[in-house]
Design a protein around this motif. Sequence first.
Motif, PDB file in Angstrom:
ATOM      1  N   LEU A  19      16.211 -37.249  16.020  1.00 31.93           N
ATOM      2  CA  LEU A  19      15.985 -35.999  15.292  1.00 31.93           C
ATOM      3  C   LEU A  19      15.060 -36.182  14.097  1.00 31.93           C
ATOM      4  O   LEU A  19      14.628 -35.199  13.496  1.00 31.93           O
ATOM      5  N   ASN A  20      14.755 -37.415  13.742  1.00 29.47           N
ATOM      6  CA  ASN A  20      13.804 -37.671  12.663  1.00 29.47           C
ATOM      7  C   ASN A  20      12.365 -37.753  13.164  1.00 29.47           C
ATOM      8  O   ASN A  20      11.447 -37.853  12.362  1.00 29.47           O
ATOM      9  N   ARG A  21      12.140 -37.695  14.457  1.00 25.86           N
ATOM     10  CA  ARG A  21      10.784 -37.685  15.019  1.00 25.86           C
ATOM     11  C   ARG A  21      10.307 -36.235  15.025  1.00 25.86           C
ATOM     12  O   ARG A  21      10.917 -35.370  15.642  1.00 25.86           O
ATOM     13  N   VAL A  22       9.223 -35.982  14.322  1.00 24.39           N
ATOM     14  CA  VAL A  22       8.684 -34.630  14.203  1.00 24.39           C
ATOM     15  C   VAL A  22       7.308 -34.590  14.857  1.00 24.39           C
ATOM     16  O   VAL A  22       6.452 -35.426  14.573  1.00 24.39           O
ATOM     17  N   THR A  23       7.101 -33.606  15.725  1.00 27.09           N
ATOM     18  CA  THR A  23       5.795 -33.433  16.360  1.00 27.09           C
ATOM     19  C   THR A  23       5.316 -31.998  16.152  1.00 27.09           C
ATOM     20  O   THR A  23       6.104 -31.087  15.897  1.00 27.09           O
ATOM     21  N   ARG A  24       4.018 -31.822  16.257  1.00 24.46           N
ATOM     22  CA  ARG A  24       3.411 -30.497  16.193  1.00 24.46           C
ATOM     23  C   ARG A  24       2.306 -30.417  17.234  1.00 24.46           C
ATOM     24  O   ARG A  24       1.635 -31.405  17.529  1.00 24.46           O
ATOM     25  N   ALA A  25       2.107 -29.239  17.761  1.00 24.10           N
ATOM     26  CA  ALA A  25       1.044 -29.022  18.746  1.00 24.10           C
ATOM     27  C   ALA A  25      -0.311 -29.069  18.049  1.00 24.10           C
ATOM     28  O   ALA A  25      -0.460 -28.589  16.910  1.00 24.10           O
ATOM     29  N   ARG A  26      -1.282 -29.643  18.738  1.00 29.33           N
ATOM     30  CA  ARG A  26      -2.663 -29.687  18.266  1.00 29.33           C
ATOM     31  C   ARG A  26      -3.555 -29.172  19.382  1.00 29.33           C
ATOM     32  O   ARG A  26      -3.487 -29.652  20.517  1.00 29.33           O
ATOM     33  N   ILE A  27      -4.396 -28.200  19.068  1.00 28.32           N
ATOM     34  CA  ILE A  27      -5.302 -27.608  20.051  1.00 28.32           C
ATOM     35  C   ILE A  27      -6.659 -28.291  19.936  1.00 28.32           C
ATOM     36  O   ILE A  27      -7.243 -28.346  18.856  1.00 28.32           O
ATOM     37  N   ASP A  28      -7.149 -28.810  21.049  1.00 31.29           N
ATOM     38  CA  ASP A  28      -8.470 -29.428  21.104  1.00 31.29           C
ATOM     39  C   ASP A  28      -9.495 -28.300  21.227  1.00 31.29           C
ATOM     40  O   ASP A  28      -9.613 -27.680  22.284  1.00 31.29           O
ATOM     41  N   GLN A  29     -10.207 -28.035  20.166  1.00 31.56           N
ATOM     42  CA  GLN A  29     -11.152 -26.910  20.152  1.00 31.56           C
ATOM     43  C   GLN A  29     -12.300 -27.095  21.143  1.00 31.56           C
ATOM     44  O   GLN A  29     -12.864 -26.118  21.633  1.00 31.56           O
ATOM     45  N   VAL A  30     -12.629 -28.341  21.468  1.00 30.19           N
ATOM     46  CA  VAL A  30     -13.683 -28.597  22.453  1.00 30.19           C
ATOM     47  C   VAL A  30     -13.185 -28.257  23.857  1.00 30.19           C
ATOM     48  O   VAL A  30     -13.899 -27.652  24.658  1.00 30.19           O
ATOM     49  N   ALA A  31     -11.946 -28.625  24.164  1.00 35.12           N
ATOM     50  CA  ALA A  31     -11.385 -28.356  25.494  1.00 35.12           C
ATOM     51  C   ALA A  31     -10.933 -26.905  25.650  1.00 35.12           C
ATOM     52  O   ALA A  31     -10.790 -26.422  26.767  1.00 35.12           O
ATOM     53  N   CYS A  32     -10.740 -26.212  24.540  1.00 36.61           N
ATOM     54  CA  CYS A  32     -10.243 -24.837  24.582  1.00 36.61           C
ATOM     55  C   CYS A  32     -11.281 -23.912  25.223  1.00 36.61           C
ATOM     56  O   CYS A  32     -12.453 -23.928  24.862  1.00 36.61           O
ATOM     57  N   ILE A  33     -10.832 -23.103  26.168  1.00 33.35           N
ATOM     58  CA  ILE A  33     -11.734 -22.142  26.816  1.00 33.35           C
ATOM     59  C   ILE A  33     -11.466 -20.720  26.322  1.00 33.35           C
ATOM     60  O   ILE A  33     -11.950 -19.748  26.905  1.00 33.35           O
TER      61      ILE A  33
END
Length: 119
Positions: A19-33
């Motif tokens: 529960l101490n591992r924290v993640t967040r989503a990251r959007i790759d703007q180059v791969a984003c369509i």
Amino acid sequence: MTTLLGAVRNGAGWYDLNLNRVTRARIDQVACIARGRCYAACLDTSHQAINRSENSDFDVMDDESTACDVCINAHPVEGGIIMQTIAPGTIDQRTGPDVKEHYANWTIHSDNPSGATTE
């Protein structure tokens, strides 16, 4: 069936998760369509944690994201959104406290109201 059995065999219970591992989503703007599927999925079914700019760039708001990964499942481009682990010592913008370095499952985490003893 072999794949399913392998997944079950390699799985872990929720009480074993760190529960101490924290993640967040990251959007790759180059791969984003710029289709907006991640934005719509997050807006309609999750935490409204993705912003859409006037030029249709999408960004994750760290103070709203819970790392549920709904956006990853909705994104049409493989690898277009990843989960990035937040470094220990960094302030978690959603919950406030620093991200802890050590492992803490549910039995010892401070959020457990049943008598967690250490964190």
